[in-house]
Write a protein that holds these residues in place. Sequence first.
Motif, PDB file in Angstrom:
ATOM      1  N   ALA A  26      41.828  49.640 -25.256  1.00 25.46           N
ATOM      2  CA  ALA A  26      41.244  48.718 -26.237  1.00 25.46           C
ATOM      3  C   ALA A  26      39.825  48.321 -25.823  1.00 25.46           C
ATOM      4  N   GLN A  27      39.632  48.106 -24.528  1.00 21.67           N
ATOM      5  CA  GLN A  27      38.282  47.773 -24.047  1.00 21.67           C
ATOM      6  C   GLN A  27      37.314  48.924 -24.293  1.00 21.67           C
ATOM      7  N   ALA A  28      37.788  50.144 -24.090  1.00 23.98           N
ATOM      8  CA  ALA A  28      36.929  51.318 -24.335  1.00 23.98           C
ATOM      9  C   ALA A  28      36.545  51.396 -25.807  1.00 23.98           C
ATOM     10  N   HIS A  29      37.508  51.122 -26.684  1.00 21.83           N
ATOM     11  CA  HIS A  29      37.221  51.167 -28.126  1.00 21.83           C
ATOM     12  C   HIS A  29      36.216  50.080 -28.521  1.00 21.83           C
ATOM     13  N   GLN A  30      36.243  48.961 -27.795  1.00 20.04           N
ATOM     14  CA  GLN A  30      35.280  47.888 -28.081  1.00 20.04           C
ATOM     15  C   GLN A  30      33.881  48.248 -27.631  1.00 20.04           C
ATOM     16  N   ARG A  31      33.804  48.958 -26.494  1.00 23.76           N
ATOM     17  CA  ARG A  31      32.490  49.205 -25.888  1.00 23.76           C
ATOM     18  C   ARG A  31      31.778  50.419 -26.467  1.00 23.76           C
ATOM     19  N   TRP A  32      32.541  51.412 -26.924  1.00 26.69           N
ATOM     20  CA  TRP A  32      31.930  52.635 -27.446  1.00 26.69           C
ATOM     21  C   TRP A  32      32.467  52.950 -28.830  1.00 26.69           C
ATOM     22  N   ARG A  33      31.728  53.781 -29.556  1.00 26.45           N
ATOM     23  CA  ARG A  33      32.205  54.207 -30.876  1.00 26.45           C
ATOM     24  C   ARG A  33      33.108  55.421 -30.677  1.00 26.45           C
ATOM     25  N   ALA A  81      41.910  61.627 -22.602  1.00 29.49           N
ATOM     26  CA  ALA A  81      41.149  62.374 -23.599  1.00 29.49           C
ATOM     27  C   ALA A  81      40.522  61.385 -24.565  1.00 29.49           C
ATOM     28  N   VAL A  82      39.244  61.604 -24.864  1.00 29.60           N
ATOM     29  CA  VAL A  82      38.495  60.699 -25.738  1.00 29.60           C
ATOM     30  C   VAL A  82      37.763  61.520 -26.788  1.00 29.60           C
ATOM     31  N   THR A  83      37.883  61.113 -28.041  1.00 30.12           N
ATOM     32  CA  THR A  83      37.141  61.782 -29.105  1.00 30.12           C
ATOM     33  C   THR A  83      36.142  60.808 -29.720  1.00 30.12           C
ATOM     34  N   SER A  84      34.982  61.359 -30.072  1.00 29.84           N
ATOM     35  CA  SER A  84      33.950  60.539 -30.707  1.00 29.84           C
ATOM     36  C   SER A  84      33.037  61.462 -31.510  1.00 29.84           C
ATOM     37  N   ALA A  85      32.089  60.854 -32.214  1.00 32.86           N
ATOM     38  CA  ALA A  85      31.165  61.660 -33.003  1.00 32.86           C
ATOM     39  C   ALA A  85      30.222  62.443 -32.096  1.00 32.86           C
ATOM     40  N   HIS A  86      29.788  61.781 -31.013  1.00 32.25           N
ATOM     41  CA  HIS A  86      28.794  62.389 -30.130  1.00 32.25           C
ATOM     42  C   HIS A  86      29.234  62.300 -28.676  1.00 32.25           C
ATOM     43  N   GLY A 135      27.892  61.366 -25.815  1.00 31.58           N
ATOM     44  CA  GLY A 135      27.593  60.240 -24.930  1.00 31.58           C
ATOM     45  C   GLY A 135      28.730  59.233 -24.873  1.00 31.58           C
ATOM     46  N   ASP A 136      29.209  58.848 -26.028  1.00 31.01           N
ATOM     47  CA  ASP A 136      30.309  57.883 -26.089  1.00 31.01           C
ATOM     48  C   ASP A 136      31.572  58.453 -25.450  1.00 31.01           C
ATOM     49  N   ALA A 137      31.858  59.719 -25.722  1.00 30.68           N
ATOM     50  CA  ALA A 137      33.090  60.324 -25.197  1.00 30.68           C
ATOM     51  C   ALA A 137      33.055  60.435 -23.675  1.00 30.68           C
ATOM     52  N   PHE A 138      31.933  60.920 -23.131  1.00 27.43           N
ATOM     53  CA  PHE A 138      31.804  61.052 -21.668  1.00 27.43           C
ATOM     54  C   PHE A 138      31.969  59.691 -20.988  1.00 27.43           C
ATOM     55  N   GLU A 139      31.211  58.716 -21.472  1.00 30.25           N
ATOM     56  CA  GLU A 139      31.213  57.407 -20.800  1.00 30.25           C
ATOM     57  C   GLU A 139      32.561  56.712 -20.914  1.00 30.25           C
ATOM     58  N   ALA A 140      33.157  56.758 -22.092  1.00 32.56           N
ATOM     59  CA  ALA A 140      34.442  56.077 -22.283  1.00 32.56           C
ATOM     60  C   ALA A 140      35.525  56.727 -21.420  1.00 32.56           C
ATOM     61  N   CYS A 141      35.465  58.039 -21.284  1.00 34.30           N
ATOM     62  CA  CYS A 141      36.458  58.759 -20.474  1.00 34.30           C
ATOM     63  C   CYS A 141      36.353  58.305 -19.013  1.00 34.30           C
TER      64      CYS A 141
END
Lengths: 169, 85
Positions: free
Chosen positions: A71-78, A101-106, A108-114
């Motif tokens: 939930a914190q990851a979803h708050q911090r990144w798109r 595993a993290v999915t995002s549009a781009h 940057g968000d996926a790498f950092e959130a992971c």
Amino acid sequence: MGQATSLVRVQHEDFDLTREVQALRQGDAGVGAVAVFVGTVRDVNEGSGVSTLTLEHYPGMTESALEDIAAQAHQRWRLNGTLIIHRYGELQPCDQIVLVAVTSAHRGDAFEACEFIMDFLKTRAPFWKKEQTPAGTRWVDARRADDEAAARWDESSPNTDRVRSSPAG
Amino acid sequence: MKITILYFASLRETLGLERESVEVPAEIATMGALRNWLRLRGGAWAESLVEGRAVRMAVNRQLAGPESLLVDDAEVAFFPPVTGG
């Protein structure tokens, strides 16, 4: 993008990386990036051979701790979706332990959130590793480097992170 | 106040105890106070819960600090720093 997905599973059974990632991003054409981390069992730790790794956890708290981290990851990144699978019980060298595993549009968000999810998981999710070595069994000590890795994320506020521009990719 | 205490990993092994139901005196209001109170049992308790030793705590399955308040029927837990992932 539609409703963000947040999935957590704590299980003894192994997982199939391809199938899990496929399910996570299925039908979501807004996803342009998938970042995945898989942790596996090493056969050497702190200079000793490890033949078996036993993971203990706190049923009930483990799941809520992982859900809170996601939930914190979803708050911090798109993010479009997150999936955390962590195994427990007896594992052997080369076995998979954890999947994030993290999915995002781009990307940057996926790498950092992971990376964020793994750093927080290492310091906040109630799992404990016990190793079987030639000298007997021993509990793995927590590492200061893991605390430092988690502390990095406190330096920037969530709001700053959210508006930071991500490179397209 | 009645609470349930769980112990995990090396702490569970050292204490030889996984779970117990305890009637806690009214003056024990926080997790820090509970830890000090359990230490009075002496032996392995005094040693493994000694001040300065890294012990993590939870109240009702949320990470807690020494100031965290105990509530009636709480499930509290003591465990070593976590090592998953």
